[in-house]
Design an enzyme around this catalytic site. Sequence first.
Site, PDB file in Angstrom:
ATOM      1  N   ARG A 178     -68.060   5.475  16.747  1.00  0.00           N
ATOM      2  CA  ARG A 178     -67.598   4.111  17.051  1.00  0.00           C
ATOM      3  C   ARG A 178     -67.956   3.676  18.469  1.00  0.00           C
ATOM      4  O   ARG A 178     -67.197   2.984  19.145  1.00  0.00           O
ATOM      5  CB  ARG A 178     -66.090   3.984  16.821  1.00  0.00           C
ATOM      6  N   SER A 227     -60.023  -2.279  10.614  1.00  0.00           N
ATOM      7  CA  SER A 227     -59.357  -1.079  11.132  1.00  0.00           C
ATOM      8  C   SER A 227     -58.952  -1.304  12.582  1.00  0.00           C
ATOM      9  O   SER A 227     -59.765  -1.716  13.410  1.00  0.00           O
ATOM     10  CB  SER A 227     -60.286   0.132  11.035  1.00  0.00           C
ATOM     11  N   GLU A 301     -59.784  -0.041  18.123  1.00  0.00           N
ATOM     12  CA  GLU A 301     -61.101  -0.501  17.687  1.00  0.00           C
ATOM     13  C   GLU A 301     -61.208  -2.017  17.838  1.00  0.00           C
ATOM     14  O   GLU A 301     -62.290  -2.552  18.036  1.00  0.00           O
ATOM     15  CB  GLU A 301     -61.361  -0.117  16.223  1.00  0.00           C
TER      16      GLU A 301
END
EC number: 1.3.1.98
Length: 308
Positions: A178, A227, A301
């Site tokens: 990520r 998310s 995130e």
Amino acid sequence: MSFPDITGEIRAAAPELRGTLAANAPSAPLTWFRAGGPVQALFTPADEADLAHLLAALPDEIPVTVVGLGSNLLVRDGGLPGVLVRLAKGFAQIAVEGLRVEAGAGAADVKVARAAAEAGVDGLAFLRGIPGAIGGALAMNAGAYGGEVKDVLVAARGLDRRGRAATFTNEEMGFSYRHCAVPDDVIFTHATFEGRPGEPAAILAAMNEITEKRSTTQPVSTRTGGSTFANPGGPGGSPKAWELIDAAGCRGLSRGAAQVSELHCNFLVNHGGASAADIEALGEEVRRRVRETSGVELRWEIRRVGVG
């Protein structure tokens, strides 16, 4: 609240702008959360050259933020100072040649996945499970359902804060879970992906399975940002963020009209009327409870920008 109007200053510095420029534009319509304060200056460039013109002329003291489809962005209630660059129609082109897929940074991930599938290019179906656009997928090495951007990216093109173009190979992107290591001031404008030969019907069937899984396990029809926290165990690892959140008793936890989804507790949802402060404070409360119960520090995130 409102910010001083800087659009006149911007147009004077960059007189050849062709895109749209608006002062004190609302940010809520630009994000999936549908919350947040005003944007001091919202610029939707016509194309890459138009964006380069703005960046080259913009004074250094004016900050620049970028948004595509706004799936993982939260603008705080005090608004966002500086310029918010919105990559829209001028950056949404998709073309397939052989096993290579060319996509603008504003192209929706799902549309790139579908274009590849219909052309018989396998390996990009996972993009169907990622809300948002290609630019954001590049910046965070987005992944889902067993695939990540790093698995299929050949190269990405972008502009730095001075409007200078650069191309980054897969290796130069410095991908990790990520995350990519390209400087934060680079605005991605284009990506080249490469897949492998496949049968369109089989790829589309796999995409349909992803669609079905998402609709039954995630709150996809609500105001959410995807998310919320990265999985501490990495892709496919353990523990997963939702497991820690559930164990901390946060499923269904609410603050105002913001709530931890009952369906998937790594999603925050706005049931209507939640402020950005409600959403962010709820996320921080989740992080606090997870920290206290498991000792794990969850990492956001969702990008949170602007002033409170």
